[in-house]
Design an enzyme around this catalytic site. Structure first.
Site, PDB file in Angstrom:
ATOM      1  N   SER B 159      20.788 -19.319  27.857  1.00 14.99           N
ATOM      2  CA  SER B 159      19.344 -19.310  27.326  1.00 14.99           C
ATOM      3  C   SER B 159      18.849 -18.114  27.234  1.00 14.99           C
ATOM      4  CB  SER B 159      18.647 -20.437  28.473  1.00 14.99           C
ATOM      5  OG  SER B 159      18.680 -19.960  29.810  1.00 14.99           O
ATOM      6  N   TYR B 270      19.123  -1.202  33.980  1.00 13.43           N
ATOM      7  CA  TYR B 270      18.640  -2.451  33.596  1.00 13.43           C
ATOM      8  C   TYR B 270      16.787  -2.480  33.436  1.00 13.43           C
ATOM      9  CZ  TYR B 270      22.677  -4.915  33.524  1.00 13.43           C
ATOM     10  OH  TYR B 270      23.962  -5.424  32.905  1.00 13.43           O
ATOM     11  N   HIS B 424      23.717  -6.505  40.169  1.00 14.38           N
ATOM     12  CA  HIS B 424      24.195  -5.328  39.577  1.00 14.38           C
ATOM     13  C   HIS B 424      24.274  -3.922  40.409  1.00 14.38           C
ATOM     14  CE1 HIS B 424      24.800  -7.204  35.489  1.00 14.38           C
ATOM     15  NE2 HIS B 424      23.606  -7.424  35.674  1.00 14.38           N
ATOM     16  N   HIS B 426      25.044  -1.592  43.666  1.00 12.11           N
ATOM     17  CA  HIS B 426      26.282  -0.958  44.050  1.00 12.11           C
ATOM     18  C   HIS B 426      26.207  -0.981  45.456  1.00 12.11           C
ATOM     19  CE1 HIS B 426      28.233   0.717  40.046  1.00 12.11           C
ATOM     20  NE2 HIS B 426      27.754  -0.576  39.857  1.00 12.11           N
ATOM     21  N   ASP B 444      27.902   9.827  39.470  1.00 10.53           N
ATOM     22  CA  ASP B 444      28.038   8.671  39.767  1.00 10.53           C
ATOM     23  C   ASP B 444      28.793   8.111  38.870  1.00 10.53           C
ATOM     24  OD1 ASP B 444      26.030   6.428  41.386  1.00 10.53           O
ATOM     25  OD2 ASP B 444      27.136   5.721  39.889  1.00 10.53           O
ATOM     26  N   GLU B 676      33.329  35.971  25.965  1.00  4.72           N
ATOM     27  CA  GLU B 676      34.421  36.762  26.769  1.00  4.72           C
ATOM     28  C   GLU B 676      33.878  37.528  28.013  1.00  4.72           C
ATOM     29  OE1 GLU B 676      37.410  39.173  24.552  1.00  4.72           O
ATOM     30  OE2 GLU B 676      38.024  37.300  23.656  1.00  4.72           O
TER      31      GLU B 676
END
Lengths: 747, 747
Positions: B159, B270, B424, B426, B444, B676
């Site tokens: 949906s 997000y 979502h 961690h 990360d 160099e």
């Protein structure tokens, strides 16, 4: 010989002395020791250049900006006290770096003196030169010289650096000479210039006469000193060998070190370095003795060498074949000088495109021309061409082949049937690379070296340069029996080379083939690489046909080193997921972790990876059911973490005397996680076939849309461009003229 | 409630209907269902916007360019026939992508219709909507819906996508409504808009009422449909929950999903996605019911959320904490909309700096304002700040801390004592990252996912997202006994969070500390991170003090994942050079190859790497003689080559109940193989010490030039800014006021 003739009169800045009676421009190199004259300065920068530059810095523009930037840097540097240390350190160490800084500062201050006439610049150069004149006569050979080597320096550990010192310093001296008293000039010449020139010529005969880049630096320094100090004998020796036989010297170097196409056989990384003394000395010769026609010498070899250096780049970086540091590109100082001087000679507006990318304006007469032309927007797009750059002084020792097309992005395929390239060459006959959309897709490791990083073997070449980077398995070419080409024997490698069989380029097909019989005893390696594009659907492919033929059975490995993340294989992989072992024990194999292996069934095997450029690449190979694919990662037996963790896969066919590897590389799709879309992540190729029909080879590539691309080419070395070939394919008969043609069928 | 009040009159384009008698702007959300009116269009784009846009496309500039580009793309798209396929495929499949393309095309064509009044655009939208009106009533639930899930769609598998369809489509409908006959409008509303709105609201109560990003899309779609279809009840329900209790709905989402600092607890990746329906619906509310003061709601939370999304980026890319695809940055379409609407509200010229980087002009009234302001060169540099972005709806669930300084390049240190961030999130409490000179230095991993790449698990999150990316060892924070935080239990993780102890930023010192007692039973983790710079010598350091305290003995691992090539270690490494094994068997350890280990003596241990930005980074750690350093490479137990080969090293201390890890990260030198030269490849740090003196912590860093940097800070949670602290160091007494101070001594 007119050994005592006066080239010019010191301090006679304003005098315009004409050519001696009887001299003509046509006398050229056949009659080099003529009387002529010039004001100071008159090496790379002439007195006329100075007049123009003095005017130019009053106008806004690139030249004035470059002048102000240099002036600001030099003014800052002048605040530091003079430092002419007793030589002690090798490359990277304090005294080495300080003497380098000194000659760079002397050169820049000399230029600024000429442009501004501000005595402070000349005085600093004078003071440094007087200090060198005090120091130099007291110097023994350098304490860090390589024991037993015949190229020691005094200021530096090797004579090469001493010659670079002279190339800069003689120009600085030439630039400030008008400001010196006779006594000062005499002291500098007696204490520094003459002893250095002597040390680099009659005291270093082997290096001076050597037909090698080191020799070029020595002859350039000594020859330019000859112009400034009115020593035509030095110029003669520089041009023709100490004994003036022509066996060594600058002209011999020009005749030998470059191929007729301007290719330098160590490859582009060293080519751009080698350019520096060639273009510098050539420009000085042109200014002092235009009648030599040095820029016309050997059909314009100096100009060709500059252009070829540019051609051997992609997205501003040089192709990293042989010992090459991969971040070197067209903006290096050597090529800035090369492009500047070449533009001064030719006025070619395409060179301005390169100069714009280099974004560095030199303070010289030619630099002013470049700056003015860029200010006026005169640049035209530089044309990168498909070309076989022949190798060897006579152009018959193989070639470095570049195939390019711009039909779908900007693609380049580099094919290397070139000669070994001496000590910096790699054992990688017939290897290739592929570039697309700004990235290296099929890769060459380049050199294993962290330039000047002390913790990494003092910044020199790492042990892994020998154990990995030079080895055959580090490249994208066939390894027989896990042994490198020529069994890693440089001497044998230098004596042999591949033969270029053909090169052809038209709108749809760029194709080249070469072979070598000497890389392994009794084994013939023959490779054909093509870059094709379909005018009907825009698809592009890189096609690879690699024939190996021998009378005995061998294990044949064909690695492909790729840049990206593996996405998919069309066959089952057996992964070594919790225990990795090195793939082998020697010849580079000891550095490869074996991560997975698979043995695809007969037919098509596909490997897809995703490059950082957001494009997918699929290699589709024709499999015989007995070939394994080994997936590797670099990094085994590398206790000091010297190697990059690069990825590859090796097609391995064991126990065959003859085998043909056929594959097609296909760029496709787009991965755009930023915009959240992914297009065509899967290969469109669903069929691949290879047939030989008489002298023709037919490669067919079928795609999922029902189309079939057929590349037909004639395999023989010499065919006439108008020869017509006819072949039957399926139920129809086809024909084409010349080397190759791409046909498309829509089913 | 005024359920039947007419919001506005369709086709009454020119009429300006004033506020109903008695309405005032102060009535706001307390009295939402009022009578008011607007022309069509009046969602994100108002009729007044249209007038301005019609004028703007006649003038050269960014807006006209954007208009021409959109027109050209839409004209191309109009050449394709209508395609309204029967729903069949999940995300990435044909029907899914086609319905997405349809709503995007309808929206753009609707905008072009308003700007150009060319009926061809309105006709295509009308035809598509009529086709949807035919199709939709016939649709069952989508065949690819997730079995048992309560969020099925009909056009799409879930949906959420159906709601996105409605958000675009209702705007398209609003834009072409003036062109429709009554019969057409009726058919479209009855056949498509009303059924979809109903399906997403009263037929999907759980998702509609959910205080979650999916709920935001549903309420935004239904609420905007309420404005267009003159259904104030829909608006009420969208704002306040289906039962209008305020327990769910858009206002509740605004109150709960963002912290008071505008931080969205799933993190910036997000957050930018979540922004889209918030800013879209907010703008529509503002246009229809300005008296609600939606942009002032909760102290301007919509504007804060947009700004915080920008703040949580470095070099245009979002900090990749939690599940994040690392190439996502500020140029995503959602943030383009956010910045455009925010600029329309605030006129803040710093937002133009971001808009210039986004380089995308929207065809809307606010887009025109941005375009005009950029054309006029009104942008001002956007200020990225050091800030603790508090987490949790009340701002008391930890924080995401960003420390920044521009003294030596552009540095950012991200410290993550944030809450879990739901599914979502961690298991990475107190982890950190470091950025310098355009690159991520301490890294990360982000999410293990190849978005929309079918061969990689259908483009969804990979199994390695759970087995590696979410695990604690994949981050730069302490792992106890090789077990991840909260033992990988998401429910427990969501119920707990770190506490922010302090945050302080002055010119020389940015510092923050946080702790958590719930990540492991009986273990307290406390970390202090500081970013400091010396005004005397310009050196910068990132300082890390990590305390672990427990009553029982544990094995403590502190990984540091770095980006670059290892250059040197100050201690002997034992390399596993021809055989690699996975470091462990679970919790992410099974994915790490152990490449080398070393046990430095007590004192200073240094690890130096070289990043692609040409800078060296040395981590100097204080060693106790019993701590091992394990050097790892990612990729074990990864049979499908799903993981990137990233590098790290783990400080491992076994058998301790309490331990403090102290280290300093030092950026230094420059590696420039193109020009160099290599500068300062070696760390300048030669001493490191950590002392506790009362409530003060003293970190001293000695450098080779004889200088000593001393960071003194007070460790307690709450101290007054004017508290004065005094301590003795060496033979002298020092004092400072407030949280922290950096002292420098020159020996």
């Amino acid at each position: 010989m007119l050994a005592n003739s006066a080239f010019h009169t010191r301090k006679n800045l304003a005098a315009g002395i004409t050519l001696a009676a009887g001299m003509t421009a046509a006398m050229l190199v056949l009659n080099p020791l003529a009387a002529y004259a010039a004001d100071h300065p008159n090496l790379v920068i002439s007195a006329a250049d100075v007049d123009a530059m003095q005017g130019a810095i009053k106008q806004p523009g690139r030249f004035r900006n470059a002048f102000l930037a240099t002036q600001s840097a030099v003014d800052r540097a002048l605040q530091a006290p003079l430092a002419i240390p007793m030589p002690a350190d090798a490359g990277g160490g304090y005294t080495h770096e300080q003497h380098k800084k000194n000659y760079q500062l002397m050169y820049n201050a000399g230029v600024l003196y000429q442009i501004t006439q501000d005595p402070k610049y000349a005085e600093r150069v004078r003071d440094m030169l007087l200090a060198y004149a005090e120091l130099y006569p007291t110097l023994p050979l350098h304490p860090k010289r390589r024991p037993g080597a015949n190229n020691p320096g005094k200021l530096f550990w090797q004579s090469l650096n001493e010659a670079v010192w002279l190339v800069y310093t003689i120009q600085a001296y030439d630039l400030i000479l008008p400001s010196l008293t006779d006594a000062e000039a005499k002291k500098i010449e007696q204490g520094a210039i003459r002893p250095v020139a002597r040390f680099l010529s009659i005291d270093s005969p082997k290096t001076f006469n050597k037909v090698h880049n080191h020799g070029t630096w020595l002859t350039a320094g000594v020859g330019m000193a000859g112009y400034v100090l009115d020593e035509p004998e030095w110029v003669e020796q520089a041009l023709l060998d100490l004994d003036k036989s022509g066996k060594g010297g600058f002209l011999r170097q020009l005749s030998t070190l470059f191929s007729p196409d301007g290719y330098y056989n160590e490859g582009p990384y060293y080519q751009r370095y080698a350019l520096m003394p060639f273009v510098t000395f050539a420009k000085a010769i042109e200014n002092n003795e235009p009648e030599r026609g040095i820029f016309e010498y050997r059909d314009g070899i100096v100009m060709k060498a500059i252009d070829t250096t540019i051609q051997l780049s992609y997205d501003n970086l040089f192709f990293p074949i042989n010992d090459a540091i991969k971040s070197k590109g067209i903006d290096t100082s050597e090529l800035v000088l090369g492009v500047t001087i070449a533009y001064g000679q030719s006025g070619d507006p395409q060179l301005l495109d390169i100069a714009a990318k280099q974004d560095q304006i030199l303070l010289s007469g030619d630099g002013l021309k470049v700056a003015n032309a860029l200010d006026a927007g005169q640049e035209q797009p530089y044309t990168f061409k498909s070309f076989a750059f022949r190798d060897g002084k006579d152009g018959d020792e193989g070639a470095l082949v570049v195939l390019r097309q711009q039909t779908d992005g900007d693609q380049a395929l580099v094919f290397k049937p070139a000669a070994q390239g001496m000590g910096h060459g790699h054992f990688d006959k017939l290897t290739w690379q592929f570039y697309d959309r700004g990235e290296e897709i099929v890769t060459d490791y380049g050199a294993a070296r962290f330039l000047n990083v002390e913790a990494k073997n003092g910044g020199r070449y790492l042990a892994e340069n020998e154990s990995w980077a030079k080895q055959t398995v580090a490249h994208n070419t066939v390894v027989v029996d896990e042994t490198s080409h020529f069994d890693n024997n440089l001497k044998v490698a230098n004596q042999n080379h591949p033969d270029l069989l053909f090169f052809h380029a038209d709108d749809q097909v760029k194709i080249s083939a070469a072979e070598i019989n000497s890389a392994y005893p009794g084994v013939r390696l023959k490779r054909t690489l093509a870059l094709v594009n379909s005018p009907e659907n825009g698809k592009t492919f890189a096609i690879d046909v690699f024939d190996v033929a021998s009378s005995q059975e061998h294990q044949l490995d064909l690695p492909l080193h790729y840049n990206g993340q593996l996405v998919d294989t069309s066959f089952r992989l057996q992964g070594f997921t919790d225990n990795l072992k090195a793939l082998g024990t020697n010849n580079g194999y000891q550095h490869l972790w074996l991560k997975a292996r698979g043995k695809p069934e007969s037919g098509l095997a596909q490997v897809t990876w995703l490059n950082d450029n957001g494009r997918f690449y699929t290699q589709s190979s024709l499999m015989d059911g007995a070939t394994e694919l080994l997936f590797t990662e670099l990094g085994a037996n590398d206790p000091n973490f010297n190697l990059r963790s690069e990825k590859g896969f090796i097609a391995r066919r064991d126990g065959v005397s003859s085998h043909t590897f056929v594959s097609v590389l296909e760029p496709h799709g787009q991965y755009n996680p930023s915009k959240e879309f992914t297009l065509e992540a899967e290969s469109q190729v669903n069929a691949l076939d290879h047939q030989r029909v008489g002298d023709l080879e037919l490669i067919t590539i079928g795609t999922k849309d029902g189309a079939t691309q057929l590349l037909a080419y004639h395999r023989s070395k010499g065919i006439a461009a108008d020869t017509r070939h006819t072949f039957k394919f399926g139920d129809s008969e086809y024909s084409f003229t010349g080397r190759a043609k791409l046909f498309q069928f829509n089913n």
